[in-house]
Design a protein around this motif. Structure first.
Motif, PDB file in Angstrom:
ATOM      1  N   ILE A 219       0.713  -1.152  -0.028  1.00  0.00           N
ATOM      2  CA  ILE A 219       0.010   0.191   0.168  1.00  0.00           C
ATOM      3  C   ILE A 219       0.853   1.025   0.156  1.00  0.00           C
ATOM      4  O   ILE A 219       1.516   1.539   1.014  1.00  0.00           O
ATOM      5  N   LYS A 220       0.961   1.837  -1.417  1.00  0.00           N
ATOM      6  CA  LYS A 220       1.912   2.974  -1.197  1.00  0.00           C
ATOM      7  C   LYS A 220       1.038   4.155  -1.571  1.00  0.00           C
ATOM      8  O   LYS A 220       0.318   4.256  -2.662  1.00  0.00           O
ATOM      9  N   LEU A 221       0.887   5.092  -0.567  1.00  0.00           N
ATOM     10  CA  LEU A 221      -0.212   6.051  -0.803  1.00  0.00           C
ATOM     11  C   LEU A 221       0.689   7.209  -1.093  1.00  0.00           C
ATOM     12  O   LEU A 221       1.478   7.728  -0.143  1.00  0.00           O
ATOM     13  N   ASP A 222       0.000   8.528  -1.590  1.00  0.00           N
ATOM     14  CA  ASP A 222       0.727   9.609  -1.942  1.00  0.00           C
ATOM     15  C   ASP A 222      -0.616  10.712  -1.647  1.00  0.00           C
ATOM     16  O   ASP A 222      -1.322  11.058  -2.385  1.00  0.00           O
ATOM     17  N   ASP A 223      -0.448  11.251  -0.294  1.00  0.00           N
ATOM     18  CA  ASP A 223      -1.280  12.301   0.017  1.00  0.00           C
ATOM     19  C   ASP A 223      -2.867  11.843  -0.067  1.00  0.00           C
ATOM     20  O   ASP A 223      -3.587  12.497  -0.550  1.00  0.00           O
ATOM     21  N   VAL A 224      -2.979  10.768   0.715  1.00  0.00           N
ATOM     22  CA  VAL A 224      -4.120  10.150   0.932  1.00  0.00           C
ATOM     23  C   VAL A 224      -4.551  10.503   2.427  1.00  0.00           C
ATOM     24  O   VAL A 224      -4.041   9.768   3.283  1.00  0.00           O
ATOM     25  N   GLU A 225      -5.715  11.192   2.544  1.00  0.00           N
ATOM     26  CA  GLU A 225      -5.966  11.526   4.155  1.00  0.00           C
ATOM     27  C   GLU A 225      -4.725  12.520   4.618  1.00  0.00           C
ATOM     28  O   GLU A 225      -4.623  12.001   5.709  1.00  0.00           O
ATOM     29  N   ASP A 226      -4.067  13.116   3.963  1.00  0.00           N
ATOM     30  CA  ASP A 226      -3.005  13.931   4.491  1.00  0.00           C
ATOM     31  C   ASP A 226      -1.762  12.620   4.907  1.00  0.00           C
ATOM     32  O   ASP A 226      -1.023  13.210   5.714  1.00  0.00           O
ATOM     33  N   THR A 227      -1.888  11.713   4.384  1.00  0.00           N
ATOM     34  CA  THR A 227      -0.892  10.595   4.612  1.00  0.00           C
ATOM     35  C   THR A 227      -0.026  10.087   3.612  1.00  0.00           C
ATOM     36  O   THR A 227      -0.739   9.888   2.230  1.00  0.00           O
ATOM     37  N   ASP A 228       1.289   9.889   3.693  1.00  0.00           N
ATOM     38  CA  ASP A 228       2.040   8.953   2.822  1.00  0.00           C
ATOM     39  C   ASP A 228       2.595   7.511   3.515  1.00  0.00           C
ATOM     40  O   ASP A 228       2.752   7.933   4.732  1.00  0.00           O
ATOM     41  N   THR A 229       2.219   6.682   2.642  1.00  0.00           N
ATOM     42  CA  THR A 229       2.771   5.363   3.250  1.00  0.00           C
ATOM     43  C   THR A 229       3.437   4.438   2.304  1.00  0.00           C
ATOM     44  O   THR A 229       3.445   4.723   0.921  1.00  0.00           O
ATOM     45  N   ASP A 230       4.309   3.422   2.701  1.00  0.00           N
ATOM     46  CA  ASP A 230       4.794   2.527   1.680  1.00  0.00           C
ATOM     47  C   ASP A 230       4.946   1.218   2.585  1.00  0.00           C
ATOM     48  O   ASP A 230       5.899   1.160   2.917  1.00  0.00           O
ATOM     49  N   ILE A 231       3.811   0.822   2.831  1.00  0.00           N
ATOM     50  CA  ILE A 231       3.511  -0.308   3.633  1.00  0.00           C
ATOM     51  C   ILE A 231       3.472  -1.673   2.968  1.00  0.00           C
ATOM     52  O   ILE A 231       2.596  -1.658   2.160  1.00  0.00           O
TER      53      ILE A 231
END
Length: 244
Positions: A219-231
């Protein structure tokens, strides 16, 4: 309706139901809010100390013989993990700032709910399915400073469409044994999500069987719900299947 018509209708409908456990090990990082510098990224292993855990998964498919109408699959996967540890750096998470040497606790949830419409492109013993999944992620990451009790939470709640594929191949040398692979994938606006698994299944009798395999989710998120992740979440799964 005649008895013959009822029998023909029953023969045209099938599917499967599966339930099991997924022993998963979370990894990667999270940055919340995403406008902070990289030094505020929290590592799932080294800083959040998230533990491995076994959570439930459920899956159901309904298939029919009407060519233009897609088949249906629904699925649910629970994913929770928590951890405790001592931080070796200063960092900010949401509205709280935690300094080096403080003890923190973390609580993570990334449950997913799938609805999939798909077509059987090959159904000759060997199965090949392609379709579209709509996945709802219901999750959060909560970090607590144990010395002050202050905490903040990054909510990870969103819906995303994903391409779906499934392949199953019965082994010719052992009746009842088959190998399978399944995946969902999408990339958009800097975010990439994919979920792949491979398994071996052995059918015992009356369609009842057992499955064991390995699943990897990123789960690599870029500015989703003010959150970045690379989980990434990965591990062995095992369960029971009824193929009807």
């Amino acid at each position: 309706m005649s008895i013959g018509a009822i029998s023909a209708s029953a023969d045209s409908i099938g599917g499967e139901i599966a339930v099991g456990g997924w022993y998963h090990d979370p990894g990667g990082w999270i940055l919340y809010p995403n406008n902070l510098g990289d030094e505020n990224k929290l590592d799932a292993d080294d800083e959040l100390n998230l533990d491995s855990q076994t959570d439930i998964y459920l899956r159901a498919k309904l298939e029919h013989m009407i060519p233009l109408i897609p088949n249906i699959k629904v699925a649910y996967t629970r994913m929770e993990a928590d951890g405790d540890g001592r931080i070796e750096k200063d960092f900010t998470f949401g509205d709280i700032t935690i300094t080096r040497g403080k003890d923190i606790s973390s609580d993570t949830k990334l449950d997913s709910y799938d609805g999939t419409l798909y077509y059987e492109l090959v159904d000759t013993g060997i199965d090949l399915d392609l379709g579209l999944t709509v996945r709802y992620f219901d999750g959060y990451v909560k970090v607590t400073d144990k010395s002050t009790g202050q905490s903040d939470t990054s909510d990870i709640d969103f819906v995303v469409p994903m391409l779906y594929g499934n392949f199953r191949w019965p082994m010719p040398f052992l009746e009842g044994l088959s190998l399978g692979a399944e995946g969902n994938w999408i990339t958009y606006d800097g975010s990439t999500l994919y979920d792949i698994q491979a398994d071996a299944r052995y059918t015992l009798s009356m369609g009842l069987g057992l499955e064991v395999g390995y699943r990897y989710e990123n789960i690599k998120l870029d500015d989703v719900e003010d959150t970045d992740t690379d989980i990434d979440i990965q591990g062995i799964f095992f369960g029971a299947v009824w193929d009807f």
